[in-house]
Each structure stands twice: as C-alpha cells, then as structure tokens.
Design an enzyme around this catalytic site. Structure first.
Site, PDB file in Angstrom:
ATOM      1  N   ARG A 124     -17.946  11.819 -15.892  1.00 24.39           N
ATOM      2  CA  ARG A 124     -17.853  11.089 -14.612  1.00 24.39           C
ATOM      3  C   ARG A 124     -17.827   9.573 -14.790  1.00 24.39           C
ATOM      4  NH1 ARG A 124     -21.435  15.206 -12.579  1.00 24.39           N
ATOM      5  NH2 ARG A 124     -20.142  16.744 -11.526  1.00 24.39           N
ATOM      6  N   LYS A 146      -5.913  -0.106 -12.474  1.00 24.44           N
ATOM      7  CA  LYS A 146      -5.083   1.051 -12.106  1.00 24.44           C
ATOM      8  C   LYS A 146      -4.927   1.925 -13.341  1.00 24.44           C
ATOM      9  CE  LYS A 146      -2.288  -0.389  -8.186  1.00 24.44           C
ATOM     10  NZ  LYS A 146      -0.927  -0.702  -7.677  1.00 24.44           N
ATOM     11  N   GLU A 188       7.652  -9.446 -15.042  1.00 24.98           N
ATOM     12  CA  GLU A 188       6.364  -9.372 -14.336  1.00 24.98           C
ATOM     13  C   GLU A 188       5.689 -10.747 -14.303  1.00 24.98           C
ATOM     14  OE1 GLU A 188       5.220  -6.800 -12.653  1.00 24.98           O
ATOM     15  OE2 GLU A 188       6.038  -4.964 -13.528  1.00 24.98           O
ATOM     16  N   LYS A 230      -3.390 -12.531 -10.839  1.00 26.16           N
ATOM     17  CA  LYS A 230      -3.692 -11.120 -10.581  1.00 26.16           C
ATOM     18  C   LYS A 230      -5.181 -10.950 -10.288  1.00 26.16           C
ATOM     19  CE  LYS A 230      -2.893  -6.379 -11.684  1.00 26.16           C
ATOM     20  NZ  LYS A 230      -2.156  -5.349 -12.378  1.00 26.16           N
ATOM     21  N   GLU A 240      -5.940  -1.906  -3.190  1.00 26.75           N
ATOM     22  CA  GLU A 240      -4.621  -2.014  -2.551  1.00 26.75           C
ATOM     23  C   GLU A 240      -4.610  -1.538  -1.100  1.00 26.75           C
ATOM     24  OE1 GLU A 240      -1.315  -1.359  -5.263  1.00 26.75           O
ATOM     25  OE2 GLU A 240      -0.112  -0.710  -3.575  1.00 26.75           O
ATOM     26  N   ARG A 244      -3.085  -6.636  -2.328  1.00 24.58           N
ATOM     27  CA  ARG A 244      -2.671  -6.224  -3.673  1.00 24.58           C
ATOM     28  C   ARG A 244      -1.236  -5.703  -3.687  1.00 24.58           C
ATOM     29  NH1 ARG A 244      -6.131  -3.065  -8.368  1.00 24.58           N
ATOM     30  NH2 ARG A 244      -4.428  -3.019  -9.870  1.00 24.58           N
ATOM     31  N   ASN A 248       3.595  -5.615  -5.863  1.00 24.04           N
ATOM     32  CA  ASN A 248       4.706  -4.663  -5.938  1.00 24.04           C
ATOM     33  C   ASN A 248       6.049  -5.307  -5.596  1.00 24.04           C
ATOM     34  OD1 ASN A 248       2.832  -2.674  -6.563  1.00 24.04           O
ATOM     35  ND2 ASN A 248       2.476  -2.203  -4.404  1.00 24.04           N
ATOM     36  N   HIS A 251       9.222  -3.686  -6.707  1.00 25.28           N
ATOM     37  CA  HIS A 251       8.890  -2.348  -7.210  1.00 25.28           C
ATOM     38  C   HIS A 251       9.465  -1.211  -6.365  1.00 25.28           C
ATOM     39  CE1 HIS A 251       6.372  -4.576  -9.919  1.00 25.28           C
ATOM     40  NE2 HIS A 251       5.889  -3.494 -10.494  1.00 25.28           N
ATOM     41  N   HIS A 255      11.405   1.097  -8.689  1.00 22.37           N
ATOM     42  CA  HIS A 255      11.014   2.480  -8.975  1.00 22.37           C
ATOM     43  C   HIS A 255      12.151   3.446  -8.682  1.00 22.37           C
ATOM     44  CE1 HIS A 255       6.370   1.816  -8.891  1.00 22.37           C
ATOM     45  NE2 HIS A 255       6.920   1.510 -10.041  1.00 22.37           N
ATOM     46  N   HIS A 269      10.934  -0.586 -17.531  1.00 26.47           N
ATOM     47  CA  HIS A 269      10.260  -0.881 -16.257  1.00 26.47           C
ATOM     48  C   HIS A 269      10.512  -2.336 -15.829  1.00 26.47           C
ATOM     49  CE1 HIS A 269       7.291  -0.926 -13.085  1.00 26.47           C
ATOM     50  NE2 HIS A 269       6.698  -1.949 -13.651  1.00 26.47           N
TER      51      HIS A 269
HETATM   52  N1  GLY Z   1       0.859  -3.386 -11.124  1.00 24.32           N
HETATM   53  C1  GLY Z   1       0.455  -3.638  -9.822  1.00 24.32           C
HETATM   54  C2  GLY Z   1      -1.020  -3.566  -9.611  1.00 24.32           C
HETATM   55  O1  GLY Z   1      -1.770  -3.536 -10.561  1.00 24.32           O
HETATM   56  O2  GLY Z   1      -1.458  -3.512  -8.496  1.00 24.32           O
END
Ligand code: GLY
Length: 372
Positions: A124, A146, A188, A230, A240, A244, A248, A251, A255, A269
């Site tokens: 956990r 993430k 990025e 960031k 998010e 946040r 994107n 993106h 994507h 990517h």
């Molecule tokens: N790569 C986008 C984020 O970490 O929210």
C-alpha cells in the site's frame, strides 16, 4: 566544486526536492541516503540504461552505505504493461521487502511511470526516487507523481498520483541520448514557455539550438526552468482538477496522432506534442483567440529546432480526419463526452477550453492534411 540547483515541491508530508546538475550520479548515494527510511533500495532500470549508468549509481549508493538490489527490465513502451507490472512486483515481493525499502527508477518515462506505480501499490505504498535519464523525463514525467501503466484500452489508463521522495536530474546522462530523443524532449521544454512564460520562450528562441546540441549550461537552465514551472503548477493542483491540465498543451491532438501511429518509433511522444502544439495554435487562431503571427512564431521555432510541425512531416502515414477525431473522443481526458483542449491567447497565455465544437477541430485537421 559542482553546484546543484534545488527546487522544492511543497506538498505537506509529500514534499520533495528536485535536484538538477552535472555529475549528480556520483553524489546520488549521499543525496538518496538522506531521504530513505532504511538502508535498503532496489534500483529498477532497463536494458538500454543499465550498461550506461547502473554501476555508477550502484557504486555511489554503496559508498554511502546503502544496500542495493537491481532489477533490469526490457526497454520500450511495451514494458509499461500489466504483465511487466506483475513481473516487477513479484520480483520485489520475492525479496521479502518491508515498508521501509525504497525503489529507485533509473531510466526514462516508461521506467519512471512503472516503478512509481509499483511503489504506490506494494504494501500500500513504499518510497520511490526518480533518476530520469531522458530530457523528456527530466522536464516532465519524473516530476509531479503521475504513475501508471498502459492497457489494451489505451495509455496510462491504470495508475495513481503518487509523488517521489526525490528527483535527481543529472544533465550529463543526456550525452548518451540520440539527437531525435533530445528534440522530442525539447518539445515539452518549449511547452512551458508557450503555456505561461513568454520570456522563457524568447530565451529558447535564442538558445534552443545550442541546448539541443548538448550545451550543458543551457540544458541545466532549461531543465531548471521547466521543473520550476511544473512544480508551481503541481503545488496548486496536484491531481489535475483544473490548472494542471495546462500541462496538456498539444496533448489532445498529440495523443490522437500517437494512437493512430500505434505508439511506435514512427512518431515519438515529444514529436506528436510538437505537431499537437502547432495544431492547438491553429485552432486558437481559427477561433479568433490568437494572432497569425503567434501561430507562425511557434511553428518557425519548432522547424528551426528540427521538430515536426505538420502531419505531412510524418511520412508513410495516411491520415484520416474522422479516425483522429474518434481517438480524441476516447482520450481519458474527455469529461462527460466533451473533449477539452488547451488553447492559446498568445505565446505564454494558454488556457483550458471546454465546449469546443468538434467541427472546428475537424477544419483544423483537414487543413493540416490538405497541406500533404
Ligand atoms: N505530463 C503532464 C502532467 O504531469 O500533468
């Protein structure tokens, strides 16, 4: 005397530092020792990175008095799968670990995301440390927590927000990256300027080419600026809910392009993000949100750097607008069936746009395809 730059991500008891510099791997042992709960760590890496940096990191940890186990996984996106997750967690549990053990992700985004998700799940939750070895992972995926794996239904559909205890970004390891990977990571980097920092974008216009040629001073500065932006966003919106989502930019389009090209070497990517950002600016212009000169300035910069900016730059793919629109509608970022876009009022002035009419997106993609 090597100087490192520190950025703190203040998230209460989940706060951590991002340390950026050169020759950081040599110092990693002491830096990691100061954040772990016992003297036991497991380094998770892949077959590409292991021959380059595993022994350096291991020695540094051992010199600091840390006991090291190692797990080497196959390189590539396929490793971010349920079967490799099971394989990894089995290997770790077979070592009879307790909750004080820490995992160290030594690699790019695949290793970071998989190892982070294993850390979030084992017992956990155990500690993990990110040692990113690609420009893309140094400026984006290693920061912000993430973690996750891909499924047959799409990328990153199983995962968790789970913060690392420390991020060590050693720009020296970027020396071994192929130029194409540096450029993909650069998309990025530029994204941060385009989201919210016009001055940073101007700085990149001056120094971006030197940075992509491997200049360490500019690389350190760009990784620092990217992580700082960031970190500020993550601090305000860790999971998010809103802000946040700005990360994107490019993106939603990107994507869709990646899904269409099967997440293959045909389109990395970062390359899909470069095209996606240009299409997001095209859409912003179509909707009267930004000027033509902002669209042209963005595209011109990516072209100068050597990144693709149009669908026609990706050879051997027959693009189909309807298929691309369908991919967008099945993206995990849709809300109540609506596709969200990050659009721009100008360079450094991005915002979240909901309720975009897909007919306008259709026009932008058609225009991009007709340039073929
Ligand atoms: N790569 C986008 C984020 O970490 O929210």
């Amino acid at each position: 005397m090597t100087k490192f730059k520190y950025i703190n991500v203040p998230l209460g008891d989940r706060s951590y530092d991002i340390i950026i510099g050169s020759q950081l791997l040599n110092k990693a042992g002491d830096l990691i020792k100061s954040v772990i709960r016992s003297k036991n760590v497991i380094i998770v890496t892949d077959t590409n990175v292991a021959p380059l940096y595993l022994s350096k990191l291991t020695s540094s940890l051992q010199i600091a008095g840390v006991d090291v186990e190692k797990i080497i996984l196959p390189s590539g996106e396929q490793t971010k799968s349920i079967s490799h997750f099971e394989n990894l967690t089995d290997k770790i549990l077979a070592m009879k670990v307790d909750r004080t053990v820490a995992l160290i992700a030594l690699g790019g985004g695949v290793i970071g995301d998989l190892t982070g998700f294993a850390a979030a799940s084992i017992l956990r939750g155990i500690d993990f440390i990110q040692v990113p070895t690609t420009l893309l992972s140094q400026v984006d995926s290693s920061v912000g927590g993430k973690t996750g794996i891909n499924t047959r239904y799409g990328k990153n559909l199983i995962g968790a927000f789970y913060q690392p205890r420390l991020v060590l970004a050693d720009v020296d390891v970027l020396d071994s990256l192929p130029k194409r990977e540096i450029l993909a990571g650069y998309a990025e980097v530029a994204k941060y300027g385009l989201i919210s920092d016009k001055n940073f974008f101007s700085w990149l216009e001056k120094f971006g080419q030197k940075l992509c040629a491997g200049n360490k001073e500019y690389l350190r500065a760009a990784v620092f600026m990217s992580c700082k932006t960031k970190a500020e966003i993550i601090t305000k919106d860790e999971t998010e809910q809103n802000l946040r989502a700005l990360l994107n930019l490019g993106h939603t389009f990107g994507h869709a392009l990646e899904t269409e090209t099967g997440y293959s070497g045909k389109l990395l990517h970062g390359e899909s993000i470069s095209i996606g950002i240009c299409l997001a600016f095209d859409l912003s212009f179509l909707l009267g949100l930004c000027s033509k000169s902002d669209v042209e300035r963005t595209r011109k910069h990516f072209v100068l750097i050597g990144l693709p900016t149009n669908l026609s730059d990706i050879v051997n793919i027959k693009w189909n607008t309807i298929k691309l629109l369908n991919h967008m509608q099945s993206d995990k970022k849709t809300e109540n069936g609506k596709v969200n876009f990050i659009l721009a009022k100008g360079i450094g002035e991005s915002f979240i746009a909901r309720n975009i009419n897909m007919k306008d997106v259709h026009i932008v993609i058609e225009q991009a395809i007709q340039q073929l």
